[in-house]
Design an enzyme around this catalytic site. Structure first.
Site, PDB file in Angstrom:
ATOM      1  N   LYS A 112       2.070   7.450   2.017  1.00 31.24           N
ATOM      2  CA  LYS A 112       1.218   7.279   0.949  1.00 31.24           C
ATOM      3  C   LYS A 112       1.044   8.712   1.410  1.00 31.24           C
ATOM      4  O   LYS A 112       1.472   9.476   1.773  1.00 31.24           O
ATOM      5  CB  LYS A 112       0.254   6.575   2.127  1.00 31.24           C
ATOM      6  CG  LYS A 112       0.151   5.717   2.539  1.00 31.24           C
ATOM      7  CD  LYS A 112      -0.475   4.760   3.890  1.00 31.24           C
ATOM      8  CE  LYS A 112      -2.086   5.660   4.002  1.00 31.24           C
ATOM      9  NZ  LYS A 112      -2.254   5.118   2.413  1.00 31.24           N
ATOM     10  N   GLY A 113      -0.514   8.780   0.401  1.00 30.49           N
ATOM     11  CA  GLY A 113      -0.896  10.224   0.069  1.00 30.49           C
ATOM     12  C   GLY A 113      -0.794  10.700  -1.683  1.00 30.49           C
ATOM     13  O   GLY A 113      -1.236  11.138  -1.808  1.00 30.49           O
ATOM     14  N   LYS A 151       5.580  -2.383  -4.376  1.00 24.76           N
ATOM     15  CA  LYS A 151       5.304  -1.239  -3.473  1.00 24.76           C
ATOM     16  C   LYS A 151       6.045  -1.259  -1.830  1.00 24.76           C
ATOM     17  O   LYS A 151       6.782  -1.043  -1.257  1.00 24.76           O
ATOM     18  CB  LYS A 151       4.208  -0.871  -2.512  1.00 24.76           C
ATOM     19  CG  LYS A 151       2.939  -0.942  -3.807  1.00 24.76           C
ATOM     20  CD  LYS A 151       2.872   0.395  -4.524  1.00 24.76           C
ATOM     21  CE  LYS A 151       1.428   0.622  -4.616  1.00 24.76           C
ATOM     22  NZ  LYS A 151       0.002   0.968  -4.387  1.00 24.76           N
ATOM     23  N   ASP A 200      -6.423  -0.115   4.344  1.00 26.93           N
ATOM     24  CA  ASP A 200      -5.490   0.673   3.267  1.00 26.93           C
ATOM     25  C   ASP A 200      -4.276   0.135   2.942  1.00 26.93           C
ATOM     26  O   ASP A 200      -3.799  -0.639   2.986  1.00 26.93           O
ATOM     27  CB  ASP A 200      -5.323   1.943   3.599  1.00 26.93           C
ATOM     28  CG  ASP A 200      -5.364   3.550   3.253  1.00 26.93           C
ATOM     29  OD1 ASP A 200      -5.706   3.162   1.485  1.00 26.93           O
ATOM     30  OD2 ASP A 200      -5.313   4.692   3.414  1.00 26.93           O
ATOM     31  N   GLY A 201      -4.202   1.080   1.277  1.00 25.56           N
ATOM     32  CA  GLY A 201      -2.572   0.854   0.434  1.00 25.56           C
ATOM     33  C   GLY A 201      -1.749   1.812   1.113  1.00 25.56           C
ATOM     34  O   GLY A 201      -1.729   2.355   1.791  1.00 25.56           O
ATOM     35  N   SER A 237      -6.675   2.514  -5.904  1.00 21.66           N
ATOM     36  CA  SER A 237      -7.208   1.885  -6.637  1.00 21.66           C
ATOM     37  C   SER A 237      -7.111   0.228  -5.386  1.00 21.66           C
ATOM     38  O   SER A 237      -8.291  -0.678  -6.135  1.00 21.66           O
ATOM     39  CB  SER A 237      -6.170   1.473  -8.024  1.00 21.66           C
ATOM     40  OG  SER A 237      -5.065   1.492  -8.124  1.00 21.66           O
ATOM     41  N   THR A 238      -6.464  -0.014  -4.840  1.00 22.76           N
ATOM     42  CA  THR A 238      -5.948  -1.014  -4.207  1.00 22.76           C
ATOM     43  C   THR A 238      -7.440  -1.311  -3.114  1.00 22.76           C
ATOM     44  O   THR A 238      -8.197  -2.371  -2.825  1.00 22.76           O
ATOM     45  CB  THR A 238      -4.780  -1.565  -3.077  1.00 22.76           C
ATOM     46  OG1 THR A 238      -3.960  -1.044  -4.544  1.00 22.76           O
ATOM     47  CG2 THR A 238      -4.655  -2.757  -3.193  1.00 22.76           C
ATOM     48  N   THR A 257      -8.130   4.852   0.910  1.00 21.47           N
ATOM     49  CA  THR A 257      -8.464   5.657  -1.050  1.00 21.47           C
ATOM     50  C   THR A 257      -7.376   5.184  -1.428  1.00 21.47           C
ATOM     51  O   THR A 257      -6.276   4.391  -1.368  1.00 21.47           O
ATOM     52  CB  THR A 257      -8.098   6.833   0.205  1.00 21.47           C
ATOM     53  OG1 THR A 257      -8.909   7.324   0.575  1.00 21.47           O
ATOM     54  CG2 THR A 257      -8.752   7.608  -1.999  1.00 21.47           C
ATOM     55  N   GLU A 263      -6.391   9.606   6.414  1.00 29.16           N
ATOM     56  CA  GLU A 263      -5.372   8.247   6.270  1.00 29.16           C
ATOM     57  C   GLU A 263      -4.951   8.069   7.455  1.00 29.16           C
ATOM     58  O   GLU A 263      -5.300   7.062   9.211  1.00 29.16           O
ATOM     59  CB  GLU A 263      -4.521   8.560   5.076  1.00 29.16           C
ATOM     60  CG  GLU A 263      -5.596   8.062   4.078  1.00 29.16           C
ATOM     61  CD  GLU A 263      -5.145   7.447   2.711  1.00 29.16           C
ATOM     62  OE1 GLU A 263      -5.133   7.373   1.761  1.00 29.16           O
ATOM     63  OE2 GLU A 263      -3.620   8.323   3.176  1.00 29.16           O
TER      64      GLU A 263
HETATM   65  C1  5RP Z   1      -4.253   7.701  -1.401  1.00 32.83           C
HETATM   66  C2  5RP Z   1      -3.032   6.491  -0.612  1.00 32.83           C
HETATM   67  C3  5RP Z   1      -3.371   4.869  -1.829  1.00 32.83           C
HETATM   68  O1  5RP Z   1      -2.794   4.616  -0.315  1.00 32.83           O
HETATM   69  C4  5RP Z   1      -1.803   5.533  -1.969  1.00 32.83           C
HETATM   70  O2  5RP Z   1      -1.638   6.440  -3.109  1.00 32.83           O
HETATM   71  C5  5RP Z   1      -1.637   3.710  -3.000  1.00 32.83           C
HETATM   72  O3  5RP Z   1      -2.432   3.889  -4.034  1.00 32.83           O
HETATM   73  P1  5RP Z   1      -3.214   2.769  -4.802  1.00 32.83           P
HETATM   74  O4  5RP Z   1      -3.472   1.838  -3.781  1.00 32.83           O
HETATM   75  O5  5RP Z   1      -3.459   3.336  -6.248  1.00 32.83           O
HETATM   76  O6  5RP Z   1      -1.710   3.054  -5.588  1.00 32.83           O
HETATM   77  O7  5RP Z   1      -1.990   6.692   0.254  1.00 32.83           O
HETATM   78  O8  5RP Z   1      -3.740   8.694  -0.508  1.00 32.83           O
END
Ligand code: 5RP
Length: 222
Positions: free
Chosen positions: A98-99, A125, A85-86, A34-35, A32, A107
């Site tokens: 995360k979160g 990151k 996942d990101g 943007s990445t 979940t 996740e």
């Molecule tokens: C969502 C997450 C996302 O992986 C984390 O927030 C990174 O988000 P983004 O890719 O938008 O920077 O843990 O619960």
């Protein structure tokens, strides 16, 4: 490159990484944020090569379905080979916070099932020590104040993420001012507080591979 361009680059790289592993029966775990959205859009180009996905949020499930990619209930699948996942922060041991998008519990569940967790992140990151990003903790709503008091005893400053209800009906406390040197210990301590659904430390189950978007290209760290 901008942060958005780096996210796009790692989303594309993750789809390329998966290509040799996609088969008729493959189920891909999808995260979940943007990445992860960049990855979903890249994966859609290869949707004829695999069976379907399990998503870590309603938002990702909707995006996958809009691409015509099947989304299965986790209980309906036997196994997941790859989860992509990101992360909000990741250290060199591939432990993560995360979160940020409030999807941490699902996740963590999909990551627990997956054999291989590929984290996709832009260079901002990667950190030496986790904790600059406030650590999300998902709680049962009636326990929120109790959990917050217990977190203060552990040295953190919890802030209620006002107005956010997770896909599980939980609420989020974002915990500031934690310097996380022993991530596994803290992950366990937080989960033992009554009323905590889960916390956003992914240390007991870190990533297996990091695809890191940098100005010099996408680097693979294991
Ligand atoms: C969502 C997450 C996302 O992986 C984390 O927030 C990174 O988000 P983004 O890719 O938008 O920077 O843990 O619960």
């Amino acid at each position: 490159m901008t942060q958005d361009e780096l996210k796009q680059a790692v989303g594309d790289a993750a789809a390329q990484y998966l290509l040799p592993h996609l088969e008729e029966r493959t189920i891909v775990g999808v995260g979940t944020g943007s990445t992860a959205n960049c990855f979903i859009d890249a994966l859609a180009r290869h949707k004829h090569l695999f069976d379907g996905t399990v998503a870590s949020s309603e938002a990702s499930a909707q995006r996958l379905r809009e691409h015509g990619i099947p989304v299965y209930d986790l209980n309906a699948v036997d196994s997941i080979d790859y989860y992509i996942d990101g992360a909000d922060e990741i250290n060199h041991r591939l432990e993560m916070i995360k979160g940020g998008g409030a999807a941490l519990t699902r996740e963590k569940i999909v990551a627990a099932v997956a054999r291989h967790f590929i984290c996709i992140a832009d260079q901002s990151k990667l950190v030496d020590t986790l904790g600059s990003f406030p650590l999300p903790v998902e709680v049962i709503p009636m326990a929120r104040s109790h959990v917050a008091r217990e977190i203060v005893k552990l040295g953190g400053d919890p802030v209620y993420r006002d107005g956010v209800i997770t896909d599980n009906g939980g609420q989020i406390l974002d915990v500031y001012n934690l310097r996380i040197d022993a991530a596994i210990t803290l992950e366990k301590q937080l989960n033992q507080i009554t009323g905590v659904i889960t916390n956003g430390l992914f240390a007991m189950r870190p990533a297996n591979t990091l695809l890191l978007g940098t100005d010099e290209g996408v680097k693979t760290l294991t």
